[in-house]
Scaffold this motif. Sequence first.
Motif, PDB file in Angstrom:
ATOM      1  N   TYR A 167     -73.408 -59.657 -36.899  1.00  0.00           N
ATOM      2  CA  TYR A 167     -74.050 -58.692 -36.014  1.00  0.00           C
ATOM      3  C   TYR A 167     -73.023 -57.669 -35.585  1.00  0.00           C
ATOM      4  O   TYR A 167     -71.816 -57.852 -35.774  1.00  0.00           O
ATOM      5  CB  TYR A 167     -74.693 -59.368 -34.804  1.00  0.00           C
ATOM      6  CG  TYR A 167     -73.739 -60.136 -33.916  1.00  0.00           C
ATOM      7  CD1 TYR A 167     -73.110 -59.509 -32.843  1.00  0.00           C
ATOM      8  CD2 TYR A 167     -73.476 -61.486 -34.133  1.00  0.00           C
ATOM      9  CE1 TYR A 167     -72.248 -60.209 -32.018  1.00  0.00           C
ATOM     10  CE2 TYR A 167     -72.629 -62.194 -33.313  1.00  0.00           C
ATOM     11  CZ  TYR A 167     -72.004 -61.547 -32.259  1.00  0.00           C
ATOM     12  OH  TYR A 167     -71.139 -62.238 -31.450  1.00  0.00           O
ATOM     13  N   TRP A 168     -73.497 -56.593 -35.016  1.00  0.00           N
ATOM     14  CA  TRP A 168     -72.647 -55.446 -34.692  1.00  0.00           C
ATOM     15  C   TRP A 168     -72.253 -55.484 -33.228  1.00  0.00           C
ATOM     16  O   TRP A 168     -73.099 -55.621 -32.355  1.00  0.00           O
ATOM     17  CB  TRP A 168     -73.436 -54.181 -34.998  1.00  0.00           C
ATOM     18  CG  TRP A 168     -72.751 -52.884 -34.790  1.00  0.00           C
ATOM     19  CD1 TRP A 168     -73.020 -51.963 -33.829  1.00  0.00           C
ATOM     20  CD2 TRP A 168     -71.719 -52.343 -35.597  1.00  0.00           C
ATOM     21  NE1 TRP A 168     -72.219 -50.872 -33.971  1.00  0.00           N
ATOM     22  CE2 TRP A 168     -71.396 -51.077 -35.060  1.00  0.00           C
ATOM     23  CE3 TRP A 168     -71.006 -52.791 -36.708  1.00  0.00           C
ATOM     24  CZ2 TRP A 168     -70.411 -50.259 -35.602  1.00  0.00           C
ATOM     25  CZ3 TRP A 168     -70.033 -51.970 -37.248  1.00  0.00           C
ATOM     26  CH2 TRP A 168     -69.747 -50.728 -36.696  1.00  0.00           C
ATOM     27  N   ASP A 169     -70.947 -55.360 -32.966  1.00  0.00           N
ATOM     28  CA  ASP A 169     -70.472 -55.348 -31.581  1.00  0.00           C
ATOM     29  C   ASP A 169     -69.251 -54.451 -31.486  1.00  0.00           C
ATOM     30  O   ASP A 169     -68.193 -54.775 -32.044  1.00  0.00           O
ATOM     31  CB  ASP A 169     -70.133 -56.770 -31.133  1.00  0.00           C
ATOM     32  CG  ASP A 169     -69.842 -56.870 -29.637  1.00  0.00           C
ATOM     33  OD1 ASP A 169     -69.820 -55.824 -28.973  1.00  0.00           O
ATOM     34  OD2 ASP A 169     -69.643 -57.985 -29.157  1.00  0.00           O
ATOM     35  N   GLU A 170     -69.397 -53.340 -30.814  1.00  0.00           N
ATOM     36  CA  GLU A 170     -68.305 -52.389 -30.591  1.00  0.00           C
ATOM     37  C   GLU A 170     -67.616 -51.974 -31.894  1.00  0.00           C
ATOM     38  O   GLU A 170     -66.400 -51.856 -31.971  1.00  0.00           O
ATOM     39  CB  GLU A 170     -67.260 -52.980 -29.642  1.00  0.00           C
ATOM     40  CG  GLU A 170     -67.787 -53.212 -28.240  1.00  0.00           C
ATOM     41  CD  GLU A 170     -66.715 -53.685 -27.294  1.00  0.00           C
ATOM     42  OE1 GLU A 170     -66.675 -53.194 -26.172  1.00  0.00           O
ATOM     43  OE2 GLU A 170     -65.906 -54.542 -27.715  1.00  0.00           O
ATOM     44  N   GLY A 171     -68.390 -51.770 -32.931  1.00  0.00           N
ATOM     45  CA  GLY A 171     -67.819 -51.289 -34.179  1.00  0.00           C
ATOM     46  C   GLY A 171     -67.138 -52.335 -35.014  1.00  0.00           C
ATOM     47  O   GLY A 171     -66.564 -52.024 -36.054  1.00  0.00           O
ATOM     48  N   ASN A 172     -67.195 -53.610 -34.592  1.00  0.00           N
ATOM     49  CA  ASN A 172     -66.566 -54.677 -35.369  1.00  0.00           C
ATOM     50  C   ASN A 172     -67.598 -55.736 -35.720  1.00  0.00           C
ATOM     51  O   ASN A 172     -68.330 -56.220 -34.865  1.00  0.00           O
ATOM     52  CB  ASN A 172     -65.432 -55.325 -34.572  1.00  0.00           C
ATOM     53  CG  ASN A 172     -64.293 -54.374 -34.344  1.00  0.00           C
ATOM     54  OD1 ASN A 172     -63.745 -53.825 -35.286  1.00  0.00           O
ATOM     55  ND2 ASN A 172     -63.943 -54.144 -33.079  1.00  0.00           N
ATOM     56  N   GLU A 173     -67.604 -56.136 -36.985  1.00  0.00           N
ATOM     57  CA  GLU A 173     -68.529 -57.190 -37.411  1.00  0.00           C
ATOM     58  C   GLU A 173     -67.993 -58.543 -36.943  1.00  0.00           C
ATOM     59  O   GLU A 173     -66.837 -58.866 -37.115  1.00  0.00           O
ATOM     60  CB  GLU A 173     -68.653 -57.185 -38.934  1.00  0.00           C
ATOM     61  CG  GLU A 173     -69.694 -58.146 -39.442  1.00  0.00           C
ATOM     62  CD  GLU A 173     -69.748 -58.119 -40.956  1.00  0.00           C
ATOM     63  OE1 GLU A 173     -68.694 -58.302 -41.577  1.00  0.00           O
ATOM     64  OE2 GLU A 173     -70.835 -57.926 -41.496  1.00  0.00           O
ATOM     65  N   THR A 227     -72.607 -63.288 -26.791  1.00  0.00           N
ATOM     66  CA  THR A 227     -73.112 -62.101 -26.118  1.00  0.00           C
ATOM     67  C   THR A 227     -72.486 -60.853 -26.710  1.00  0.00           C
ATOM     68  O   THR A 227     -71.269 -60.775 -26.868  1.00  0.00           O
ATOM     69  CB  THR A 227     -72.806 -62.162 -24.608  1.00  0.00           C
ATOM     70  OG1 THR A 227     -73.420 -63.331 -24.057  1.00  0.00           O
ATOM     71  CG2 THR A 227     -73.337 -60.920 -23.902  1.00  0.00           C
ATOM     72  N   ILE A 228     -73.317 -59.900 -27.055  1.00  0.00           N
ATOM     73  CA  ILE A 228     -72.833 -58.607 -27.528  1.00  0.00           C
ATOM     74  C   ILE A 228     -72.366 -57.817 -26.313  1.00  0.00           C
ATOM     75  O   ILE A 228     -73.116 -57.632 -25.356  1.00  0.00           O
ATOM     76  CB  ILE A 228     -73.951 -57.844 -28.261  1.00  0.00           C
ATOM     77  CG1 ILE A 228     -74.408 -58.634 -29.495  1.00  0.00           C
ATOM     78  CG2 ILE A 228     -73.485 -56.461 -28.664  1.00  0.00           C
ATOM     79  CD1 ILE A 228     -75.583 -58.002 -30.205  1.00  0.00           C
ATOM     80  N   SER A 229     -71.139 -57.374 -26.360  1.00  0.00           N
ATOM     81  CA  SER A 229     -70.580 -56.715 -25.177  1.00  0.00           C
ATOM     82  C   SER A 229     -71.059 -55.273 -25.037  1.00  0.00           C
ATOM     83  O   SER A 229     -71.488 -54.847 -23.968  1.00  0.00           O
ATOM     84  CB  SER A 229     -69.053 -56.750 -25.226  1.00  0.00           C
ATOM     85  OG  SER A 229     -68.596 -56.185 -26.448  1.00  0.00           O
ATOM     86  N   ALA A 230     -70.983 -54.506 -26.117  1.00  0.00           N
ATOM     87  CA  ALA A 230     -71.420 -53.106 -26.075  1.00  0.00           C
ATOM     88  C   ALA A 230     -71.688 -52.673 -27.500  1.00  0.00           C
ATOM     89  O   ALA A 230     -70.858 -52.053 -28.143  1.00  0.00           O
ATOM     90  CB  ALA A 230     -70.359 -52.222 -25.418  1.00  0.00           C
ATOM     91  N   ALA A 231     -72.840 -52.994 -27.990  1.00  0.00           N
ATOM     92  CA  ALA A 231     -73.135 -52.769 -29.409  1.00  0.00           C
ATOM     93  C   ALA A 231     -73.428 -51.315 -29.696  1.00  0.00           C
ATOM     94  O   ALA A 231     -73.807 -50.549 -28.810  1.00  0.00           O
ATOM     95  CB  ALA A 231     -74.322 -53.617 -29.833  1.00  0.00           C
TER      96      ALA A 231
END
Length: 392
Positions: A167-173, A227-231
Amino acid sequence: AETILSVSGAATLAGFAAAPVIAKSAVGWYDASDGATLTVADDGTVSGIDNKGSSSVDLDLALAEPGKSRQPSYDPEKWSLNGLPVIAFTNAYGFASKAETGIASSADKTIMVVSRHQFNTFHKYDDSGAETGEYYNEMMPVGVESTGKNEDGFRIEDCTWGWRLSYWDEGNESNRFRDLATGSITGRDASNNERWQIWDMGIGNKVVQAHCWDSDTGHLGTSASETISAAGERTDNKIYLGYRKLYSTSSSGFIAEAFVFDKALAEGELAAMRDYLQQKWFSSDSVSTLPESLRLESGASLNLNGRPVEFAKVYGGGALSNGAATITDTLVVTVNDDGTIAPLAVDGALVIGQNAKIVVKNAKKLVGLNPVVVASATEGITGPFASAVSDP
């Protein structure tokens, strides 16, 4: 001859692989067992899959790499599961939806797939035909991934070293590999290879979690939640099946059925979906269709077990609950000798088809001109129909 399901007393619908109500809300629903939705050439290659879901945009699937020679195949006599055909990928390039989903990267969503990775090696060649090496083939069952060349995506993928739940999270997989034997998912046991599994992965309020049911062990593994911090909020995402956009990855394995929802499914909804897929694809006593008609004896009730059902004819008054019902031909109710009618009562939605009719038996016993109720539904009765009162 007409096949009839007869119910007396209280009963629950079981043993029928009818999709639950929640399935119809999927924006993308791709079913290899439904040959009418597949575009298959004379040589068995599959070039498209029609979407059975509810999307308002065109999410039918087309070939992701139409110019490549290795394409998915369909041959019910060779490739099937529980007697139902599946789509085979032999180092083949898969499918992409014709339109973008419009679902943002971090928005609530759920993907679900019945698949099997055929773990093997293949030889790779350059444009001149020279062999460039031997590679292990991957399997990318299903994903919602950016159309651009970047890592923005949400996918279930089986690589040479294990399952990737990305999944995507702050530009990092972010990748997590889990061991189903322990229910925690760390590392990959070779025995997981070449086994049919039901995977789901969802985002709800930026919390990601996945499950996998293994057909050999019957074990349901559950991932830890993250938890995704800032996707990222990209919306140029398409649905991919058996194909990963980023690396133009081909796949080896089989796909039976896949779903994409634009919401996080609740625990009960996931259980209903998993139950449907287990019954349809893995149960030895499952049948793919219900009997044509339903007979409800006096006072009978039938729990639809969360499924939408369709009958040509329904005989008798009684109760249907926990589902939606469609009548395509005839609803038959009978007037009692005292002039009363036991109506069909649906706790849910009732659809009466355009060419269907209502037949009232013993109509001469109706008393007075007061209206009588022959059917009711808590979520309404819809569909134009031709009604007729007769006394056969």
